[in-house]
Design a protein around this motif. Sequence first.
Motif, short mmCIF file in Angstrom:
data_model
loop_
_atom_site.label_atom_id
_atom_site.label_comp_id
_atom_site.label_asym_id
_atom_site.label_seq_id
_atom_site.Cartn_x
_atom_site.Cartn_y
_atom_site.Cartn_z
N UNK A 158 0.84 -1.19 0.00
CA UNK A 158 0.00 0.00 0.00
C UNK A 158 0.88 1.25 0.00
N UNK A 159 0.60 2.16 -0.91
CA UNK A 159 1.38 3.38 -1.02
C UNK A 159 2.41 3.36 -2.13
N UNK A 160 2.72 2.18 -2.68
CA UNK A 160 3.61 2.11 -3.84
C UNK A 160 2.98 2.88 -4.99
N UNK A 161 3.78 3.68 -5.69
CA UNK A 161 3.29 4.43 -6.84
C UNK A 161 3.43 3.57 -8.09
N UNK A 162 2.33 3.39 -8.81
CA UNK A 162 2.34 2.58 -10.03
C UNK A 162 2.60 3.50 -11.22
N UNK A 163 3.80 3.40 -11.78
CA UNK A 163 4.17 4.24 -12.91
C UNK A 163 3.70 3.64 -14.24
N UNK A 164 3.81 2.30 -14.34
CA UNK A 164 3.46 1.65 -15.60
C UNK A 164 3.12 0.19 -15.35
N UNK A 165 2.37 -0.39 -16.27
CA UNK A 165 2.07 -1.83 -16.26
C UNK A 165 2.46 -2.36 -17.64
N UNK A 166 3.39 -3.32 -17.65
CA UNK A 166 3.92 -3.87 -18.90
C UNK A 166 4.46 -2.78 -19.82
N UNK A 167 5.06 -1.75 -19.20
CA UNK A 167 5.67 -0.68 -19.97
C UNK A 167 4.71 0.41 -20.41
N UNK A 168 3.41 0.23 -20.19
CA UNK A 168 2.43 1.24 -20.57
C UNK A 168 2.17 2.17 -19.39
N UNK A 169 2.35 3.47 -19.59
CA UNK A 169 2.19 4.43 -18.50
C UNK A 169 0.77 4.40 -17.95
N UNK A 170 0.68 4.55 -16.62
CA UNK A 170 -0.61 4.54 -15.93
C UNK A 170 -0.95 5.97 -15.53
N UNK A 171 -2.15 6.41 -15.89
CA UNK A 171 -2.59 7.77 -15.56
C UNK A 171 -3.76 7.80 -14.60
#
Length: 363
Positions: A158-171
């Motif tokens: 909890x609290x980890x920032x998700x920047x991308x999933x499988x190289x696709x940026x998360x917005x």
Amino acid sequence: MPRRTATMLASTLMLIALLCAGVFIPVPYAEMSPGPTVNTLGDHDGEPVLQIAGKKTYPTSGHLNMTTVRVTSADYRMNLVEAVYGWLAHDNKVVPHETLYPDGKTEEQSTQENAEEFSQSQESAKVAALKELDVPVKSWVIVSTVVKDSPAEDKLHAGDVIKAVDGTAVKEPADVAELVTKHKPGQDVRFTIVPAKEQAAAEKEKRTPTRTQDITITTTTSDDTGEKRAIVGISAGTDHTFPFTIDIKLADVGGPSAGLMFALGIYDKLTPGSLTDGKFVAGTGTIDDAGKVGPIGGIEMKTVGARAKGAQYFLTPTDNCAAAAEDTPDGLTLIKVGTIEDALGALQDIRSGDTADLPKCGK
């Protein structure tokens, strides 16, 4: 013994037996009743409900009250007499126990869930108010919760920032589920994250996080009925950095339903003049980051509680209007709102005294 006397005695004994059964036999119901109402512009337990530092604030007047509902505890079992009394009482509502505590949820679990919803509602209220004031707010997608015994346990936190999933940026939080469910159960999915500790350190030092990690997780099958889909066992949410400090001090309250009133209180304190012009306005409703107002439970109890404290107007989520209008307390005007802009517009009409065209519930 004369037949008349015997009949009366038998009837009396039967009545006593029924009363005893009503008192001692539990029924699967719980009770809701009007709870406390608190002025978001004022003090509670000796300190301001809204505390803002690092930004100029302005004097306020009147009331922007958030409202609550009291409920019986998860462990409490009503008896038949209490249930009948609750059904007959005008200001109370008796509902199936599972309505308040579904799937055997304990009171501790319910309290924790309500606390998390309350915290999230505060964050969304801050964002909605500042966006309405054109104040920039930095946002990012985070791991909100990790399901116990799921593939993500001990890998994501909890609290980890998700920047991308499988190289696709998360917005947006919804992007995470969309990208994960592109996989089949049993396939690997790669998360690019900023660990929670690194994010916290960066915020404290007012710098951009520099350390990212790639975490590979093998998906599993969801427990949902119907079509099976790939999951990793997390829920995604949003976190924010605000340009100044906004604290909401209100203990022993849970759930998301105070979001709208917190947002209006923040807006009022950050703008000259008074949103209410000294009038007593109460209300309820969830709010999201974009300022959309959502429905809540227990609307009938909240209107009763608000009017009992002196409220003249009640800001009501659009989807709650029909239920609220069925039994509106005398002297209370129900105003339909779907967004924070709707609420601000209604308050403008109240200030100006031009209330004839207010979007009233039941109109």
